[in-house]
Design a protein around this motif. Structure first.
Motif, PDB file in Angstrom:
ATOM      1  N   LYS A 161       0.760  -1.186   0.156  1.00  0.00           N
ATOM      2  CA  LYS A 161      -0.005  -0.136  -0.037  1.00  0.00           C
ATOM      3  C   LYS A 161       1.019   1.329   0.067  1.00  0.00           C
ATOM      4  O   LYS A 161       0.440   2.156  -0.839  1.00  0.00           O
ATOM      5  N   TYR A 164       2.360   1.770  -3.577  1.00  0.00           N
ATOM      6  CA  TYR A 164       1.157   2.522  -4.414  1.00  0.00           C
ATOM      7  C   TYR A 164       1.109   3.793  -4.201  1.00  0.00           C
ATOM      8  O   TYR A 164       1.141   4.760  -5.191  1.00  0.00           O
ATOM      9  N   ASN A 165       1.043   4.255  -2.699  1.00  0.00           N
ATOM     10  CA  ASN A 165       0.792   5.847  -2.770  1.00  0.00           C
ATOM     11  C   ASN A 165       1.966   6.644  -3.036  1.00  0.00           C
ATOM     12  O   ASN A 165       1.864   7.562  -3.629  1.00  0.00           O
ATOM     13  N   ALA A 169       2.082   9.537  -5.902  1.00  0.00           N
ATOM     14  CA  ALA A 169       2.462  10.727  -5.628  1.00  0.00           C
ATOM     15  C   ALA A 169       3.924  11.074  -6.626  1.00  0.00           C
ATOM     16  O   ALA A 169       3.708  12.113  -7.170  1.00  0.00           O
TER      17      ALA A 169
END
Length: 318
Positions: A161, A164-165, A169
């Motif tokens: 996760k 992915y973030n 960004a």
């Protein structure tokens, strides 16, 4: 019939491997089935195992217990062998290809008895350059994010996760999407900035995004979805509708159906092939009709037959 089970222990965070192995052994022993179980330990293992089973020449059903990557490898190892039927036991995080089937029936693919009692049908396959895909391919923001994710996941203590973030960004800090020259069925579509360019055999990809909600993986056609380059603020409003497949009336989204599609770029771009990322300046895609036998659980067979009139092409049971 021989049954081969290829299990990716990394899929689904490894929580189900021991339990699944026990279920397979108990079921196959009880029913006196010829079977084998192999555990992947490195990239390429599923492809090698599937090829070895195919080369034996006898009828074999190869169960892939994992995610998209495991299925992609096995398909590329066993493609072209008529003695092979592929089956999927979904323990990966996405398993997008199975989203074509009714949601309330997804558990059927996790039921070994339901699977082995089922019937194989002939599914179409996407030929993507020198590779073969079951579900979908794409270039643009999604493939770029997937590339960044892969890089971030190599960093110690970075979870999926978090990766992915971080990838999202990084993507938003630079230019989003890519400039592509496109053609469909040998018709020139021009050169344009694309947020997404998707070649779909199934309706969902990328963790549940419905890029081609009307795609049917055995109708002999590919579904193309092209999303023009749009501003970053507009992307944030768009992406939720894109995931739900609610973008057909938007003037910057273009959908069509055909048999061939190609992309070209002046620079190498990431290209997603069933969740695996490659980089290339160009790639050609084409449909291979009835390219693989795919096992349908018994509880889903009647559902497919009942819905056959909606598919525009008769089901072909293998």
């Amino acid at each position: 019939m021989r049954y081969a089970f290829i299990i990716n222990p990394a899929a689904g965070k490894g929580k189900t491997v021991k339990k699944l192995g026990t279920e397979i052994a108990e079921y196959c022993s009880k029913n006196k089935l010829e079977y084998s179980v192999q555990i992947t330990t490195a990239p390429g293992d599923a492809k090698r195992f599937a090829c070895e089973h195919a080369l034996k020449g006898d009828d074999v059903t190869i169960f892939l217990a994992g995610g998209e990557g495991t299925v992609f490898e096995a398909l590329n190892g066993a493609f072209g062998y008529d003695n092979v039927t592929l089956a999927v036991i979904p323990i990966g995080s996405a398993n997008d290809f199975l989203k074509f089937f009714p949601r309330d029936k997804k558990s059927a693919f996790k039921n070994i008895d339901d699977q082995i009692s089922g019937k194989p049908i002939k599914m179409d396959v996407i030929k993507a350059g020198e590779h073969y895909c079951l579900n979908g391919c794409s270039a643009g923001m999604d493939a770029i994010v997937a590339k960044y994710m892969s890089n971030f996941r190599r960093i110690p203590l970075v979870s999926g996760k978090m990766a992915y973030n971080l990838a999202i960004a990084k993507c938003f800090l630079g230019k989003i999407g890519c400039r592509l020259t496109l053609s469909a069925d040998d018709k020139d579509l021009g050169t344009k900035d694309c947020l997404f360019a998707v070649v779909a055999n199934g309706p969902a990809y990328g963790g549940g995004f419905l890029a081609a909600p009307n795609a049917v993986p055995f109708d002999g056609k590919l579904n193309f979805t092209i999303v023009d380059g749009i501003g970053k603020l507009k992307i944030l409003r768009f992406i939720g509708k894109y995931k739900k497949g609610q973008v057909e009336k938007m003037n910057f989204v273009h959908g069509s159906v055909g048999e061939k599609f190609s992309i070209k770029s002046d620079v190498k771009v990431p290209i997603n092939l069933d969740g695996e990322i490659f980089e290339a300046n160009s790639m050609d895609f084409e449909i291979i009709r009835s390219g693989v036998k795919f096992l349908i659980p018994a509880s889903l067979v009647n559902t497919l037959i009942k819905n056959e009139k909606n598919y525009q092409k008769p089901l072909i049971f293998a």
